[in-house]
Scaffold this motif. Structure first.
Motif, PDB file in Angstrom:
ATOM      1  N   ASN A   1       0.814  -1.219   0.000  1.00 43.07           N
ATOM      2  CA  ASN A   1       0.000   0.000   0.000  1.00 43.07           C
ATOM      3  C   ASN A   1       0.851   1.274   0.000  1.00 43.07           C
ATOM      4  O   ASN A   1       0.350   2.361   0.278  1.00 43.07           O
ATOM      5  N   GLY A   2       2.138   1.115  -0.310  1.00 42.97           N
ATOM      6  CA  GLY A   2       2.974   2.292  -0.513  1.00 42.97           C
ATOM      7  C   GLY A   2       3.327   3.055   0.744  1.00 42.97           C
ATOM      8  O   GLY A   2       3.765   4.197   0.670  1.00 42.97           O
ATOM      9  N   ILE A   3       3.151   2.444   1.920  1.00 41.89           N
ATOM     10  CA  ILE A   3       3.616   3.094   3.150  1.00 41.89           C
ATOM     11  C   ILE A   3       5.145   3.054   3.142  1.00 41.89           C
ATOM     12  O   ILE A   3       5.799   3.980   3.594  1.00 41.89           O
ATOM     13  N   GLU A   4       5.686   1.971   2.586  1.00 41.40           N
ATOM     14  CA  GLU A   4       7.117   1.882   2.326  1.00 41.40           C
ATOM     15  C   GLU A   4       7.308   1.856   0.811  1.00 41.40           C
ATOM     16  O   GLU A   4       6.426   1.396   0.088  1.00 41.40           O
ATOM     17  N   THR A   5       8.470   2.355   0.359  1.00 35.46           N
ATOM     18  CA  THR A   5       8.755   2.278  -1.068  1.00 35.46           C
ATOM     19  C   THR A   5      10.011   1.455  -1.270  1.00 35.46           C
ATOM     20  O   THR A   5      10.950   1.540  -0.473  1.00 35.46           O
TER      21      THR A   5
ATOM     22  N   ALA B   1       2.421  -0.076 -11.036  1.00 38.50           N
ATOM     23  CA  ALA B   1       3.523   0.037 -10.079  1.00 38.50           C
ATOM     24  C   ALA B   1       3.153   1.057  -9.004  1.00 38.50           C
ATOM     25  O   ALA B   1       2.875   2.211  -9.302  1.00 38.50           O
ATOM     26  N   VAL B   2       3.168   0.599  -7.752  1.00 46.15           N
ATOM     27  CA  VAL B   2       2.766   1.468  -6.627  1.00 46.15           C
ATOM     28  C   VAL B   2       3.686   2.689  -6.543  1.00 46.15           C
ATOM     29  O   VAL B   2       3.237   3.803  -6.276  1.00 46.15           O
ATOM     30  N   GLY B   3       4.976   2.471  -6.822  1.00 45.36           N
ATOM     31  CA  GLY B   3       5.951   3.556  -6.722  1.00 45.36           C
ATOM     32  C   GLY B   3       5.757   4.659  -7.741  1.00 45.36           C
ATOM     33  O   GLY B   3       6.252   5.765  -7.577  1.00 45.36           O
ATOM     34  N   SER B   4       5.014   4.374  -8.823  1.00 45.75           N
ATOM     35  CA  SER B   4       4.855   5.365  -9.889  1.00 45.75           C
ATOM     36  C   SER B   4       3.682   6.309  -9.631  1.00 45.75           C
ATOM     37  O   SER B   4       3.468   7.258 -10.364  1.00 45.75           O
ATOM     38  N   LEU B   5       2.904   6.037  -8.573  1.00 38.02           N
ATOM     39  CA  LEU B   5       1.684   6.815  -8.349  1.00 38.02           C
ATOM     40  C   LEU B   5       1.989   8.159  -7.678  1.00 38.02           C
ATOM     41  O   LEU B   5       2.849   8.248  -6.815  1.00 38.02           O
ATOM     42  N   ASP B   6       1.241   9.210  -8.071  1.00 37.84           N
ATOM     43  CA  ASP B   6       1.366  10.484  -7.348  1.00 37.84           C
ATOM     44  C   ASP B   6       0.533  10.401  -6.062  1.00 37.84           C
ATOM     45  O   ASP B   6      -0.159   9.413  -5.821  1.00 37.84           O
ATOM     46  N   HIS B   7       0.602  11.458  -5.245  1.00 36.40           N
ATOM     47  CA  HIS B   7      -0.066  11.439  -3.933  1.00 36.40           C
ATOM     48  C   HIS B   7      -1.537  11.064  -4.032  1.00 36.40           C
ATOM     49  O   HIS B   7      -2.030  10.212  -3.292  1.00 36.40           O
TER      50      HIS B   7
ATOM     51  N   ARG C   1      -4.864   3.280  -1.747  1.00 38.71           N
ATOM     52  CA  ARG C   1      -4.939   2.856  -0.341  1.00 38.71           C
ATOM     53  C   ARG C   1      -6.380   2.621   0.088  1.00 38.71           C
ATOM     54  O   ARG C   1      -6.644   1.789   0.959  1.00 38.71           O
ATOM     55  N   ARG C   2      -7.311   3.368  -0.492  1.00 40.56           N
ATOM     56  CA  ARG C   2      -8.712   3.122  -0.145  1.00 40.56           C
ATOM     57  C   ARG C   2      -9.173   1.758  -0.639  1.00 40.56           C
ATOM     58  O   ARG C   2     -10.143   1.200  -0.135  1.00 40.56           O
TER      59      ARG C   2
ATOM     60  N   GLN D   1      -2.879   6.912   7.456  1.00 36.28           N
ATOM     61  CA  GLN D   1      -2.262   6.836   6.123  1.00 36.28           C
ATOM     62  C   GLN D   1      -2.821   5.679   5.307  1.00 36.28           C
ATOM     63  O   GLN D   1      -3.144   5.848   4.135  1.00 36.28           O
ATOM     64  N   VAL D   2      -2.945   4.516   5.939  1.00 38.48           N
ATOM     65  CA  VAL D   2      -3.379   3.355   5.147  1.00 38.48           C
ATOM     66  C   VAL D   2      -4.833   3.489   4.706  1.00 38.48           C
ATOM     67  O   VAL D   2      -5.235   2.880   3.723  1.00 38.48           O
ATOM     68  N   MET D   3      -5.636   4.294   5.422  1.00 37.36           N
ATOM     69  CA  MET D   3      -7.015   4.436   4.958  1.00 37.36           C
ATOM     70  C   MET D   3      -7.136   5.516   3.889  1.00 37.36           C
ATOM     71  O   MET D   3      -8.226   5.812   3.415  1.00 37.36           O
TER      72      MET D   3
END
Lengths: 346, 223
Positions: A56-60, A72-78, A85-86, B131-133
């Motif tokens: 879920n991109g909490i870590e990269t 790719a999760v790393g390629s996503l903007d905020h 994540r939703r 953050q995760v939500m």
């Protein structure tokens, strides 16, 4: 169903405060089927928590890529990362419920800013609290709930955005065995009813056995073994995997027991262990050899369970008879779809 | 009765009443303005720190060092150093008007640190679950950090306001008015012991009321 989560050559390093590089994950490749329950097992510090947080991109990742539904999760903007994540719910060992909010407010929190109207939010939250078995707890504060109830609230909260993936980070490690069983049952039910993909990290092999279809064994940041849970349990290759499986099996007799007076052998007796490998039926092997070859089979330990509709486990027995009978019995057993191990001769 | 124990205070009761009102003015205005600024700086420090939800080393270093700088100056020196700036901002460097600016500069760095430590007390797991939500940085700040820290923020605000009472007395020395000023003028310079004691009692009442309110709010918000 296809792959929903994929790790390609993922490495993760942390720079510690003293500028030392710390490698947490090394060349991780992983594919998780949509709709399945996948487990990652390892000791504390093996990198499990980091691994699951890459999804879920909490870590990269430091290098390599993590794909969720091909992206790719790393390629996503905020903004896109928040949208992703939703669609990925997550529950934790310590539940992480907001103490100053009621159960209802906790479950509603992820959709509070989503633009949904109050009535829709109320309907969704009420439905989810029913689903997790806590319909009457909507207006209480988390502090008054038991551990199992807190985790149920956390599950409801994780599901409120209709996610396609549920990540469980040691979700049952703070719970007693009975509550653990109840929560695992709930997760199985959600997986079956909602078709949600579940990724579990744990240090308890029992959780993997009770819950998962696929499993990966993580040791010091590397996946040392992975595959179907039945295959892994019935035929583990790596020492670490065997160690984890030994925690759920009674078949591994300590050497002191094998050497003890209790198991002193005489004549042509042999102490053997037979384990199921991949058979679909429990053959009446013991009755057969004792009738056919005139041997006595003295069962020392037995541990047989059904995993994924197949028998798993085996027996430790002493074969007793004349030389020929014992040899013939062993030859017969070797020809079957089982694994045979002679632990001790007379 | 009052006349018997506090003859000098009764004689200058108008000045004493004014002093109490001035002290309350300083406390309320400085308290509110500094609370807003400190909350902003405290949040900024927490979210921009290493591992924060909006990590930014430059911003963090800047505010961290700025706070350290102002905290290292004793308040009495700070007041004097700020006089030119106070004149520009408030139009005067004396009276209640002239005390607000140095009081804000004096208390805000301490207050910000207090807010920062209150926010850092929050279980990191709660921030992570925000953050995760899929909550945004702003949503996490107000729905997690601030909402879940109300009790701790109340606690540090009480501590800070009580320290602020001390500062308002010091400003009195340089012509700021208030109870500190009254105590110096009547109690110290005219050697009226009862005036000093009356000031101590009034401050004791103010501090006690603050502490009682703070504890009450803190309890109310904890579940």
């Amino acid at each position: 169903m296809g792959t929903i989560i994929q790790f390609n050559h993922v490495n993760k390093q942390f720079t510690r405060a003293d500028h030392q590089q710390l490698t947490v994950l090394k060349d991780v490749d992983l594919a998780i089927e949509a709709g399945s329950i996948f487990g990652i097992i390892g000791y504390s510090g093996a990198g499990k928590s980091t691994l699951i947080r890459l999804i879920n991109g909490i870590e990269t990742p430091t290098s390599g890529e993590v794909l969720v539904k091909g992206v790719a999760v790393g390629s996503l903007d905020h903004q896109k990362l928040r949208d992703l994540r939703r669609k990925i719910g997550m529950i934790f060992q310590q539940f992480n419920l907001m103490p100053s909010r009621t159960v209802f407010e906790n479950v509603a929190l992820p959709i509070r800013f989503s633009g949904l109207d109050q009535a829709t939010i109320r309907t969704k939250v009420t439905h989810l609290l029913e689903l997790v078995g806590l319909p009457d707890k909507a207006d209480v504060y988390p502090a008054t709930l038991s551990g199992g109830q807190k985790q149920r609230v956390a599950i409801a909260r994780a599901l409120v955005s209709d996610p396609e993936v549920l990540l469980c980070d040691e979700a049952t490690s703070a719970l007693d065995p009975q509550t653990t069983a109840d929560i695992l049952q709930l997760i199985r039910q959600l997986n079956a009813e909602l078709g949600i993909t579940v990724v579990v990290v744990t240090h308890e092999m029992q959780v993997i056995e009770d819950l998962c279809q696929g499993v990966a064994v993580l040791d010091q940041g590397q996946i040392v073994e992975s595959g179907n849970v039945y295959n892994l349990f019935s035929d583990p290759q790596q020492p670490l995997t065997k160690k984890f499986i030994a925690t759920t099996s009674k078949l591994d007799l300590p050497q002191e027991v094998v050497d003890s007076d209790l198991l002193t052998l005489s004549g042509h007796q042999q102490l053997i262990k037979i384990t199921y490998v991949n058979s679909t039926a429990i053959e009446p092997l013991i009755s057969y050899i004792s009738r056919q070859f005139q041997v006595n089979a003295n069962i020392i330990v037995g541990d047989i369970k059904i995993l994924q509709q197949k028998p798993l486990g085996g027996l430790v027995i002493i074969l007793d008879g004349d030389q020929q009978a014992v040899d013939q019995s062993l030859a017969y057993l070797k020809a079957q779809k089982i694994r045979l191990e002679v632990l001790k001769h007379a | 009765m009052l006349e018997q124990f506090f003859p000098n205070v009764v004689a200058s009761s108008d000045a004493f009443g004014t002093a109490i009102i001035q002290t309350l003015e300083m406390l309320v205005i400085t308290g509110i303005v500094s609370f807003v600024i400190s909350l902003a700086i405290g949040v900024l420090l927490v979210v921009t720190q290493r591992g924060g939800i909006a990590e930014n080393v430059v911003v963090w270093q800047l505010f961290d060092k700025l706070i350290n700088f102002f905290r290292s100056i004793p308040f009495i020196i700070l007041i004097a150093a700020l006089i030119p700036l106070t004149r520009i901002i408030a139009g005067t460097a004396i009276g209640v008007k002239g005390t607000i600016f140095p009081l804000i500069v004096g208390i805000t760095p301490f207050f910000s640190r207090q807010i920062e430590s209150a926010l850092n007390e929050l279980d990191p797991g709660l921030v992570e679950s925000g953050q995760v939500m899929g909550l945004s940085v702003w949503q996490i700040i107000h729905a997690v950090y601030l909402k879940e820290s109300i009790a701790s923020i109340t606690r540090v605000t009480t501590i800070t306001l009580i320290s602020l009472v001390g500062l308002t007395a010091i400003v009195g020395v340089v012509g700021g008015g208030g109870i500190g000023d009254f105590a110096i003028q009547y109690g110290y310079q005219q050697n009226q012991q009862d005036a000093t004691i009356a000031c101590v009692l009034v401050l004791l009442v103010i501090v006690s009321i603050m502490q009682i309110i703070g504890t009450l709010i803190s309890k109310q918000t904890q579940h």
